[in-house]
Design a protein around this motif. Structure first.
Motif, PDB file in Angstrom:
ATOM      1  N   LYS A  46       0.898  -1.236   0.076  1.00  0.00           N
ATOM      2  CA  LYS A  46       0.089   0.045   0.011  1.00  0.00           C
ATOM      3  C   LYS A  46       0.829   1.129  -0.049  1.00  0.00           C
ATOM      4  CE  LYS A  46      -3.879   0.109   2.228  1.00  0.00           C
ATOM      5  NZ  LYS A  46      -4.813  -0.284   3.398  1.00  0.00           N
ATOM      6  N   ALA A  47       0.485   2.061  -0.907  1.00  0.00           N
ATOM      7  CA  ALA A  47       1.209   3.266  -0.886  1.00  0.00           C
ATOM      8  C   ALA A  47      -0.010   4.568  -0.523  1.00  0.00           C
ATOM      9  CB  ALA A  47       1.929   3.759  -2.250  1.00  0.00           C
ATOM     10  N   VAL A  48       0.243   5.530   0.088  1.00  0.00           N
ATOM     11  CA  VAL A  48      -0.677   6.724   0.634  1.00  0.00           C
ATOM     12  C   VAL A  48      -0.087   7.753   0.036  1.00  0.00           C
ATOM     13  CG1 VAL A  48      -1.766   7.613   2.455  1.00  0.00           C
ATOM     14  CG2 VAL A  48      -1.200   5.208   2.763  1.00  0.00           C
ATOM     15  N   VAL A  49      -1.240   8.411  -0.546  1.00  0.00           N
ATOM     16  CA  VAL A  49      -1.224   9.744  -1.048  1.00  0.00           C
ATOM     17  C   VAL A  49      -1.861  10.846  -0.442  1.00  0.00           C
ATOM     18  CG1 VAL A  49      -1.168  11.145  -3.497  1.00  0.00           C
ATOM     19  CG2 VAL A  49      -0.562   8.635  -3.336  1.00  0.00           C
ATOM     20  N   PHE A  50      -1.372  11.727  -0.096  1.00  0.00           N
ATOM     21  CA  PHE A  50      -2.285  13.075   0.631  1.00  0.00           C
ATOM     22  C   PHE A  50      -2.400  13.922  -0.534  1.00  0.00           C
ATOM     23  CE2 PHE A  50       0.734  11.811   4.101  1.00  0.00           C
ATOM     24  CZ  PHE A  50       0.085  10.451   4.736  1.00  0.00           C
ATOM     25  N   GLY A  51      -3.693  14.203  -0.374  1.00  0.00           N
ATOM     26  CA  GLY A  51      -4.000  15.694  -1.365  1.00  0.00           C
ATOM     27  C   GLY A  51      -5.153  15.189  -2.307  1.00  0.00           C
ATOM     28  N   LEU A  69       3.444   1.201 -10.955  1.00  0.00           N
ATOM     29  CA  LEU A  69       4.669   0.698 -10.477  1.00  0.00           C
ATOM     30  C   LEU A  69       4.351  -0.498  -9.675  1.00  0.00           C
ATOM     31  CD1 LEU A  69       6.467   4.005  -9.715  1.00  0.00           C
ATOM     32  CD2 LEU A  69       7.202   2.403 -11.702  1.00  0.00           C
ATOM     33  N   GLY A  70       3.264  -1.097  -9.686  1.00  0.00           N
ATOM     34  CA  GLY A  70       3.004  -2.271  -8.770  1.00  0.00           C
ATOM     35  C   GLY A  70       2.335  -1.940  -7.429  1.00  0.00           C
ATOM     36  N   ALA A  71       2.059  -0.667  -6.904  1.00  0.00           N
ATOM     37  CA  ALA A  71       1.655  -0.465  -5.652  1.00  0.00           C
ATOM     38  C   ALA A  71       0.231  -0.722  -5.801  1.00  0.00           C
ATOM     39  CB  ALA A  71       1.966   0.809  -5.078  1.00  0.00           C
ATOM     40  N   SER A  72      -0.531  -0.521  -4.405  1.00  0.00           N
ATOM     41  CA  SER A  72      -1.905  -0.301  -4.185  1.00  0.00           C
ATOM     42  C   SER A  72      -2.017   1.083  -3.447  1.00  0.00           C
ATOM     43  CB  SER A  72      -2.433  -1.418  -3.147  1.00  0.00           C
ATOM     44  OG  SER A  72      -2.144  -2.687  -3.933  1.00  0.00           O
ATOM     45  N   PRO A  73      -2.150   2.017  -4.625  1.00  0.00           N
ATOM     46  CA  PRO A  73      -2.319   3.465  -3.895  1.00  0.00           C
ATOM     47  C   PRO A  73      -3.737   3.692  -3.326  1.00  0.00           C
ATOM     48  CG  PRO A  73      -1.909   3.278  -6.198  1.00  0.00           C
ATOM     49  CD  PRO A  73      -2.684   2.104  -5.871  1.00  0.00           C
ATOM     50  N   LEU A  74      -3.678   4.571  -2.241  1.00  0.00           N
ATOM     51  CA  LEU A  74      -4.494   5.048  -1.210  1.00  0.00           C
ATOM     52  C   LEU A  74      -4.678   6.462  -1.301  1.00  0.00           C
ATOM     53  CD1 LEU A  74      -7.218   4.963   0.552  1.00  0.00           C
ATOM     54  CD2 LEU A  74      -5.650   4.516   2.424  1.00  0.00           C
ATOM     55  N   ILE A  75      -5.455   7.427  -1.673  1.00  0.00           N
ATOM     56  CA  ILE A  75      -5.581   8.796  -1.713  1.00  0.00           C
ATOM     57  C   ILE A  75      -6.345   9.100  -0.492  1.00  0.00           C
ATOM     58  CG2 ILE A  75      -6.333  11.104  -2.810  1.00  0.00           C
ATOM     59  CD1 ILE A  75      -5.741   9.750  -5.459  1.00  0.00           C
ATOM     60  N   VAL A  76      -5.544   9.923   0.498  1.00  0.00           N
ATOM     61  CA  VAL A  76      -6.296  10.403   1.665  1.00  0.00           C
ATOM     62  C   VAL A  76      -6.559  11.821   1.366  1.00  0.00           C
ATOM     63  CG1 VAL A  76      -6.073  11.039   4.208  1.00  0.00           C
ATOM     64  CG2 VAL A  76      -5.198   8.707   3.260  1.00  0.00           C
ATOM     65  N   TYR A  77      -7.888  12.149   1.332  1.00  0.00           N
ATOM     66  CA  TYR A  77      -8.076  13.668   1.246  1.00  0.00           C
ATOM     67  C   TYR A  77      -9.059  14.268   2.263  1.00  0.00           C
ATOM     68  CZ  TYR A  77      -9.937  17.689  -1.350  1.00  0.00           C
ATOM     69  OH  TYR A  77     -10.503  18.884  -1.771  1.00  0.00           O
ATOM     70  N   ARG A  78      -8.724  15.221   2.639  1.00  0.00           N
ATOM     71  CA  ARG A  78      -9.623  15.848   3.914  1.00  0.00           C
ATOM     72  C   ARG A  78     -11.010  16.564   3.404  1.00  0.00           C
ATOM     73  NH1 ARG A  78      -8.700  21.777   4.315  1.00  0.00           N
ATOM     74  NH2 ARG A  78      -7.352  22.593   2.278  1.00  0.00           N
ATOM     75  N   GLN A 138     -16.168  14.589  -4.248  1.00  0.00           N
ATOM     76  CA  GLN A 138     -16.682  15.523  -5.249  1.00  0.00           C
ATOM     77  C   GLN A 138     -16.121  16.984  -5.134  1.00  0.00           C
ATOM     78  OE1 GLN A 138     -18.495  13.883  -3.292  1.00  0.00           O
ATOM     79  NE2 GLN A 138     -20.332  14.988  -2.356  1.00  0.00           N
ATOM     80  N   ASP A 139     -15.312  17.051  -3.963  1.00  0.00           N
ATOM     81  CA  ASP A 139     -14.704  18.456  -3.562  1.00  0.00           C
ATOM     82  C   ASP A 139     -13.247  18.448  -4.139  1.00  0.00           C
ATOM     83  OD1 ASP A 139     -17.069  19.451  -2.273  1.00  0.00           O
ATOM     84  OD2 ASP A 139     -16.388  18.456  -0.469  1.00  0.00           O
ATOM     85  N   MET A 140     -12.783  17.438  -4.692  1.00  0.00           N
ATOM     86  CA  MET A 140     -11.313  17.574  -5.210  1.00  0.00           C
ATOM     87  C   MET A 140     -11.139  18.178  -6.269  1.00  0.00           C
ATOM     88  SD  MET A 140     -10.619  13.379  -4.800  1.00  0.00           S
ATOM     89  CE  MET A 140      -9.062  13.247  -5.297  1.00  0.00           C
ATOM     90  N   VAL A 155      -7.291   2.600  -7.805  1.00  0.00           N
ATOM     91  CA  VAL A 155      -6.803   3.684  -6.908  1.00  0.00           C
ATOM     92  C   VAL A 155      -7.997   3.828  -5.940  1.00  0.00           C
ATOM     93  CG1 VAL A 155      -6.313   6.087  -6.400  1.00  0.00           C
ATOM     94  CG2 VAL A 155      -5.448   4.923  -8.517  1.00  0.00           C
ATOM     95  N   LYS A 156      -7.607   3.704  -4.621  1.00  0.00           N
ATOM     96  CA  LYS A 156      -8.762   3.981  -3.651  1.00  0.00           C
ATOM     97  C   LYS A 156      -8.592   5.247  -3.130  1.00  0.00           C
ATOM     98  CE  LYS A 156      -9.692  -0.490  -3.828  1.00  0.00           C
ATOM     99  NZ  LYS A 156     -10.872  -1.141  -4.748  1.00  0.00           N
ATOM    100  N   ILE A 157      -9.753   5.762  -2.554  1.00  0.00           N
ATOM    101  CA  ILE A 157      -9.840   7.186  -2.205  1.00  0.00           C
ATOM    102  C   ILE A 157     -10.712   7.114  -0.737  1.00  0.00           C
ATOM    103  CG2 ILE A 157     -10.560   9.499  -2.467  1.00  0.00           C
ATOM    104  CD1 ILE A 157     -10.655   9.211  -5.426  1.00  0.00           C
ATOM    105  N   MET A 158      -9.835   7.669   0.137  1.00  0.00           N
ATOM    106  CA  MET A 158     -10.403   7.788   1.587  1.00  0.00           C
ATOM    107  C   MET A 158     -10.568   9.282   1.849  1.00  0.00           C
ATOM    108  SD  MET A 158      -8.666   7.108   5.327  1.00  0.00           S
ATOM    109  CE  MET A 158      -8.771   5.441   5.383  1.00  0.00           C
ATOM    110  N   GLU A 159     -12.060   9.636   1.769  1.00  0.00           N
ATOM    111  CA  GLU A 159     -12.460  11.206   1.939  1.00  0.00           C
ATOM    112  C   GLU A 159     -12.458  11.325   3.599  1.00  0.00           C
ATOM    113  OE1 GLU A 159     -15.848  11.521  -0.193  1.00  0.00           O
ATOM    114  OE2 GLU A 159     -16.961  10.325   1.168  1.00  0.00           O
ATOM    115  N   LEU A 160     -12.606  12.774   3.769  1.00  0.00           N
ATOM    116  CA  LEU A 160     -12.875  13.227   4.980  1.00  0.00           C
ATOM    117  C   LEU A 160     -11.657  12.602   6.045  1.00  0.00           C
ATOM    118  CD1 LEU A 160     -16.782  13.134   5.224  1.00  0.00           C
ATOM    119  CD2 LEU A 160     -15.297  15.025   4.771  1.00  0.00           C
TER     120      LEU A 160
END
Length: 222
Positions: free
Chosen positions: A136-141, A156-165, A169-171, A186-191
């Motif tokens: 898992k690779a975590v991306v902020f923003g 590149l072979g990772a399982s990306p997770l985007i963490v967004y505050r 729909q606000d991205m 790509v997975k997105i964790m909102e809030l």
């Protein structure tokens, strides 16, 4: 139509989007333009900050060639130094500065220095640095750079997770790019937002870091 030459010479520092645009339009107005670029190839963020699957390099090179064919000269590996500034003051009528000195927002949290900068990651990747990822690779923003980084990590072979505050729909990233990222896994964790990053001390885990998040709740008023 290009206007008759104005017998004025303009130096442009930086061959990124701003510098190339300035050279194109100033040439249209009849000015002679020379562009000075620190890197080995022109393009700036277009070349080093946008993945090739979004902006193919042959298309970028073709568009830059069109600008050069107008009479614009691009001097690569010529950064804006004191000596160059002295030469410009003596030999040119004007200077346009578009050096691309962008500054990323730093993570002001415990362990924030452990996180990589998104644009720097893209630059290193597209300059040919060998990279491979697993787990898992975590991306902020939630901007376009975050989406680009996540989609590259997936390739590149990772399982990306985007963490967004905020909510998805606000991205601020382009909606089609977000949709394609989701289609690519790509997975997105909102809030949610990071509050701590630490080196993982657990021997049984292969994860390099332990991430602590703060999650938000909002009332739906839509």
């Amino acid at each position: 139509n290009i206007k008759p030459a104005a017998d004025k010479k303009v130096a442009i520092a930086g061959a990124g989007p701003a510098g190339l645009s300035a050279a194109y339009f100033l040439t249209q107005l009849g000015y002679r333009c020379e562009v000075f670029e620190a890197n080995s190839a022109p393009g700036g963020l277009l070349r080093l900050g946008i993945p090739g699957y979004r902006l193919p390099r042959d298309i970028l090179d073709h568009e830059i060639k069109r600008i050069e064919n107008q009479g614009v000269t691009i001097h690569c590996e010529n950064p804006l130094t004191g000596n160059l500034l002295t030469k410009i003051c003596e030999e040119y009528d004007a200077l346009f500065v578009g050096c691309g000195y962008g500054r990323s927002i730093t993570l002001k949290i415990e362990g924030g220095h452990l996180a990589d900068d998104g644009l720097d990651f893209l630059r290193r990747l597209h300059q040919g640095e060998e990279m491979s990822f697993a787990g898992k690779a975590v991306v902020f923003g939630g901007g376009n750079t975050a989406i680009d980084v996540a989609r590259c990590l997936a390739r590149l072979g990772a399982s990306p997770l985007i963490v967004y505050r905020r909510r998805v729909q606000d991205m601020p990233a382009f909606e089609p790019e977000v949709a394609m990222a989701l289609q690519e896994g790509v997975k997105i964790m909102e809030l949610a937002a990071p509050i701590r990053i630490r080196h993982n001390q657990r021997q049984s885990s292969s994860a390099r870091y332990t991430l602590t998040l703060q999650q938000y709740k909002i009332s739906n008023t839509d």
